[in-house]
Scaffold this motif. Structure first.
Motif, PDB file in Angstrom:
ATOM      1  N   GLU A 164       0.852  -1.192   0.000  1.00  0.00           N
ATOM      2  CA  GLU A 164       0.000   0.000   0.000  1.00  0.00           C
ATOM      3  C   GLU A 164       0.886   1.239   0.000  1.00  0.00           C
ATOM      4  O   GLU A 164       1.733   1.403   0.876  1.00  0.00           O
ATOM      5  N   ILE A 165       0.690   2.093  -0.994  1.00  0.00           N
ATOM      6  CA  ILE A 165       1.503   3.314  -1.067  1.00  0.00           C
ATOM      7  C   ILE A 165       0.778   4.509  -0.467  1.00  0.00           C
ATOM      8  O   ILE A 165       1.364   5.584  -0.317  1.00  0.00           O
ATOM      9  N   GLY A 166      -0.477   4.339  -0.117  1.00  0.00           N
ATOM     10  CA  GLY A 166      -1.202   5.442   0.496  1.00  0.00           C
ATOM     11  C   GLY A 166      -2.695   5.172   0.487  1.00  0.00           C
ATOM     12  O   GLY A 166      -3.169   4.219  -0.135  1.00  0.00           O
ATOM     13  N   ASP A 187      -2.556   9.960   1.133  1.00  0.00           N
ATOM     14  CA  ASP A 187      -2.217  10.591   2.412  1.00  0.00           C
ATOM     15  C   ASP A 187      -0.729  10.582   2.735  1.00  0.00           C
ATOM     16  O   ASP A 187      -0.346  10.722   3.893  1.00  0.00           O
ATOM     17  N   ARG A 188       0.142  10.373   1.720  1.00  0.00           N
ATOM     18  CA  ARG A 188       1.580  10.439   1.986  1.00  0.00           C
ATOM     19  C   ARG A 188       2.306  11.027   0.788  1.00  0.00           C
ATOM     20  O   ARG A 188       1.800  11.014  -0.330  1.00  0.00           O
ATOM     21  N   SER A 189       3.468  11.551   1.050  1.00  0.00           N
ATOM     22  CA  SER A 189       4.208  12.272   0.017  1.00  0.00           C
ATOM     23  C   SER A 189       4.987  11.306  -0.866  1.00  0.00           C
ATOM     24  O   SER A 189       5.235  10.147  -0.495  1.00  0.00           O
ATOM     25  N   ALA A 190       5.398  11.803  -2.035  1.00  0.00           N
ATOM     26  CA  ALA A 190       6.199  11.009  -2.963  1.00  0.00           C
ATOM     27  C   ALA A 190       7.512  10.618  -2.300  1.00  0.00           C
ATOM     28  O   ALA A 190       8.144  11.416  -1.615  1.00  0.00           O
ATOM     29  N   GLY A 191       7.919   9.372  -2.501  1.00  0.00           N
ATOM     30  CA  GLY A 191       9.156   8.892  -1.910  1.00  0.00           C
ATOM     31  C   GLY A 191       8.995   8.261  -0.543  1.00  0.00           C
ATOM     32  O   GLY A 191       9.943   7.681  -0.012  1.00  0.00           O
TER      33      GLY A 191
END
Length: 229
Positions: A164-166, A187-191
């Motif tokens: 899950e990336i976000g 809900d999260r930033s790139a990287g």
């Protein structure tokens, strides 16, 4: 005679009520000895295998099934599985098997079955049942945790890992209006590291990489089991 409810049972039904698709909040209560869903109602059933093993079952009444209208190709079992998974996580480490549909009269009976009604006002909108797995003599009592060594019997059981990336939250009406080309902000930033989940439970984090033209995850952190309870 009704079997005795346990703390795990109460936690399980509370989590199920929280995630069950419903247009109104549902309040769990212990069902009376002769209170049961209609025998011909459709129950969704799944077996949880772990240190505490149990059979979980849920019947959604009309208002709950109406709340799932427009869910596309999702079957009843698929739509209710997230609620069953939430309930199963209160039982500790283990694996929730495939959810299937069966007549309620077949599963909401038998020794050791603890039944809860989920009410909205004076009307019952859903039913939840939990039955400890074990011998018939032990069925009416809470299941005793297996010794840690007994978990070895699960070592060859295959589990599905998801990455899950976000996440994001949308009203149902917005979900139904999604079209190709729509952009969802997560809900999260790139990287940021991706979460690796087993049965909905966070077990590790890692970075997304490409291996032989396929996506993969390089594990960078194992989440302590102490944080998984």
């Amino acid at each position: 005679m009704n079997p005795t409810a346990t703390v795990n049972d109460q936690q399980a039904v509370a989590e199920l009520a929280r995630l069950l698709p419903s247009p109104v909040p549902l309040a769990p209560r212990r069902a009376g000895e002769f209170e049961r869903p209609a025998p011909d109602a459709t129950a969704v059933v799944a077996t949880f295998v772990g240190q505490t093993s149990a059979e979980l079952m849920v019947v959604a009444q009309q208002s709950v099934t109406d709340a799932m209208a427009g869910a596309g190709a999702l079957s009843l079992a698929e739509a209710l599985r997230p609620a069953l998974e939430a309930a199963s996580r209160t039982l500790g480490p283990g694996v929730l098997g495939t959810a299937e549909t069966r007549p309620a009269g077949e599963v909401f009976t038998g020794p050791g079955t603890v039944v809860y009604a989920l009410d909205a006002g004076v009307a019952t909108q859903a039913w939840f049942g939990i039955r400890a797995k074990g011998s018939a003599a032990d069925a009416a009592a809470p299941a005793a945790p297996l010794p840690s060594g007994a978990m070895r019997v699960l070592y060859d059981v295959e589990m599905t890992l998801t990455t899950e990336i976000g996440r994001t939250r949308l009203p149902v009406r917005d979900v139904l209006e999604l079209t190709p080309g729509a952009v969802l902000e997560l809900d999260r930033s790139a990287g940021s590291p991706a979460d690796v989940m087993v049965n909905g439970r966070l077990v590790a984090r890692g970075e997304v990489v490409v291996v032989d033209d396929e996506y993969a995850v390089r594990i960078t952190e194992i989440v302590s089991t102490e944080n998984l309870g």
